[in-house]
Motif scaffolding. Structure first.
Motif, PDB file in Angstrom:
ATOM      1  N   LYS A 105       9.049  -1.479   0.596  1.00 44.21           N
ATOM      2  CA  LYS A 105       7.726  -0.935   1.229  1.00 44.21           C
ATOM      3  C   LYS A 105       7.413   0.585   0.770  1.00 44.21           C
ATOM      4  CE  LYS A 105       7.144  -3.571   5.265  1.00 44.21           C
ATOM      5  NZ  LYS A 105       7.321  -3.582   6.675  1.00 44.21           N
ATOM      6  N   LEU A 106       8.521   1.315   0.915  1.00 48.35           N
ATOM      7  CA  LEU A 106       8.628   2.932   0.451  1.00 48.35           C
ATOM      8  C   LEU A 106       8.174   2.767  -1.091  1.00 48.35           C
ATOM      9  CD1 LEU A 106       9.088   5.466   1.718  1.00 48.35           C
ATOM     10  CD2 LEU A 106      11.497   5.323   0.926  1.00 48.35           C
ATOM     11  N   GLY A 150       6.770   0.733  -2.701  1.00 45.16           N
ATOM     12  CA  GLY A 150       5.202   0.385  -3.108  1.00 45.16           C
ATOM     13  C   GLY A 150       4.339   1.450  -2.802  1.00 45.16           C
ATOM     14  N   ALA A 151       4.819   2.041  -1.873  1.00 44.80           N
ATOM     15  CA  ALA A 151       3.768   3.303  -1.017  1.00 44.80           C
ATOM     16  C   ALA A 151       3.849   4.461  -2.294  1.00 44.80           C
ATOM     17  CB  ALA A 151       4.191   3.952  -0.010  1.00 44.80           C
ATOM     18  N   LEU A 152       5.194   4.728  -2.792  1.00 46.17           N
ATOM     19  CA  LEU A 152       5.315   5.769  -3.676  1.00 46.17           C
ATOM     20  C   LEU A 152       4.790   5.776  -5.101  1.00 46.17           C
ATOM     21  CD1 LEU A 152       8.649   7.253  -2.587  1.00 46.17           C
ATOM     22  CD2 LEU A 152       6.265   7.739  -1.540  1.00 46.17           C
ATOM     23  N   ARG A 153       4.920   4.428  -5.467  1.00 44.28           N
ATOM     24  CA  ARG A 153       4.427   3.890  -6.950  1.00 44.28           C
ATOM     25  C   ARG A 153       2.941   4.204  -7.048  1.00 44.28           C
ATOM     26  NH1 ARG A 153       8.469   2.529 -10.269  1.00 44.28           N
ATOM     27  NH2 ARG A 153      10.418   2.188  -9.059  1.00 44.28           N
ATOM     28  N   VAL A 154       2.429   5.332  -7.028  1.00 43.49           N
ATOM     29  CA  VAL A 154       0.835   5.536  -7.325  1.00 43.49           C
ATOM     30  C   VAL A 154       0.537   5.384  -8.597  1.00 43.49           C
ATOM     31  CG1 VAL A 154       0.681   6.586  -5.097  1.00 43.49           C
ATOM     32  CG2 VAL A 154       1.310   7.864  -7.211  1.00 43.49           C
TER      33      VAL A 154
END
Lengths: 172, 235
Positions: free
Chosen positions: B43-44, B46-50
């Protein structure tokens, strides 16, 4: 001469996106992050001859980027815009369910709320897939120190996620 | 590995390849903890892979490009052009003193234009007084009626003789600039004036008349009139 160009192009293709993400989570601002990445690659281009070990190219680029970030702080301490204000974060999560979108926003906010000493090793692990040993080498820390920081960082982010998700659910 | 230790290591890195950690995963409870930690990391991540800004790679590559073969030659050509320009400029500057002197003469002629139309008759004593400062004697009868004479300061602040006499077609102006020599005779002129500038004694002489004046003839007269054999120059 052309070999240098080719090698550089490969580095840009392989790492520019992750370098941008790393810069973004370091500084919290997309425009500054792009500037940092551009400056880092320009420095990398000039010093490409120094990169002897092909296995360390990622760490080498990371070190350049960190140095550029440190220089930026020597020059000026900009007022950073809250990362969640940008339209891009909405479009990046557009295919997700509202709960997942909310979860991502909480996670991003929690990341930016972390102190840099915790945030940086976590970014290196999550985005770049660095091992604790590689992070320790890059940040010039002991492996144990890196493990401790990553542990605390994840705990803090997880707590924020739990608290804020519960609070959001209560508001519904 | 006890549970506390396992949980800590699992949070730090759920994909830890350490043999002790891997063998601990045989326990179902531990495997469940590991799955939770891996899920959180996912999840983390996914959130950071902008997404990176569009065109970032192109911009980086455009800013750091090896100059092409053609561009390298263009660079060399530019350097060569620059060298040629420098050489030409250098040569021009080397030749410039002569040009500057003729310009200076014309400029002075125009500056003191009024004296060309003077109808005064300068006495021989007055003429002698001026030319003697430059170590010369002037036989004025050889040139004609002298209408004006001064020791003038030219644009380069050097003092010289400025003399006007009646020529065949109108006023003839003579300049003598000491200690500044040119290496050959040159024609000078502007609008209705024409003349020559040439090396004379230890300096430069200019003779300017109106168009139609026989300048060569005036040159012979003037050179014959000036006598430099007398007292050494005082200028």
């Amino acid at each position: 001469m052309m070999a240098k160009q080719k090698r550089f192009e490969q580095l840009v293709q392989r790492y520019s996106t992750d370098m941008f993400r790393y810069a973004l989570w370091l500084c919290g601002n997309r425009e500054i992050a792009e500037d940092l990445v551009q400056e880092a690659f320009t420095r990398a281009w000039k010093n490409l001859h120094q990169l002897k070990d092909g296995n360390k190219e990622k760490a080498w680029l990371m070190t350049i980027l960190r140095n550029e970030n440190a220089r930026r702080f020597q020059r000026v301490q900009p007022d950073l815009v809250d990362i969640e204000d940008h339209a891009w974060s909405m479009s990046a999560d557009s295919g997700l369910e509202p709960e997942e979108q909310m979860e991502r926003r909480i996670l991003r906010k929690a990341m930016l709320d972390l102190e840099e000493e915790y945030r940086e090793p976590l970014i290196m692990q999550v985005i770049h897939g660095f091992s604790c040993r590689e992070i320790a080498e890059t940040l010039e820390l002991t492996e144990n120190a890196v493990m401790t920081r990553i542990f605390r960082a994840k705990q803090k982010v997880k707590e924020a996620l739990t608290e804020q998700t519960a609070s959001a659910m209560a508001r519904l | 590995m006890n549970e506390l230790e396992f949980r800590k290591r699992c949070i730090i890195n759920p994909d830890d390849s350490d043999p002790d950690f891997q063998s601990a995963l045989e326990n179902d409870d531990y495997r469940r903890v590991q799955a939770e930690c891996a899920d959180f990391d996912e999840k983390l991540s996914g959130a950071l892979r902008v997404p990176a800004p569009e065109g970032l790679q192109d911009r980086i590559l455009a800013a750091n490009r090896q100059p092409s073969f053609l561009a390298r030659w263009k660079k060399k050509l530019a350097a060569l052009t620059s060298l040629i320009v420098t050489l030409v400029l250098g040569l021009t500057l080397l030749l410039r003193p002569q040009l500057a002197l003729s310009d200076m003469v014309i400029e002075h002629l125009y500056h003191d234009m009024a004296v060309m139309y003077s109808r005064d008759v300068i006495r021989e004593e007055q003429v002698d007084e001026i030319v003697s400062h430059f170590g010369a004697d002037l036989e004025s009868s050889l040139v004609g009626i002298i209408r004006f004479i001064e020791d003038c300061r030219f644009a380069d602040q050097r003092k010289g003789i400025h003399l006007v006499y009646d020529g065949q077609s109108g006023p003839v102006t003579v300049f003598y600039i000491p200690h500044r020599q040119i290496d050959r005779m040159q024609a000078i002129g502007k609008e209705e004036f024409q003349g020559i500038i040439f090396p004379h004694h230890d300096g430069t002489m200019a003779i300017v008349g109106v168009i139609g004046e026989d300048i060569n003839s005036q040159k012979s007269k003037v050179e014959a009139a000036f006598n430099w054999d007398q007292a050494s120059g005082k200028s």
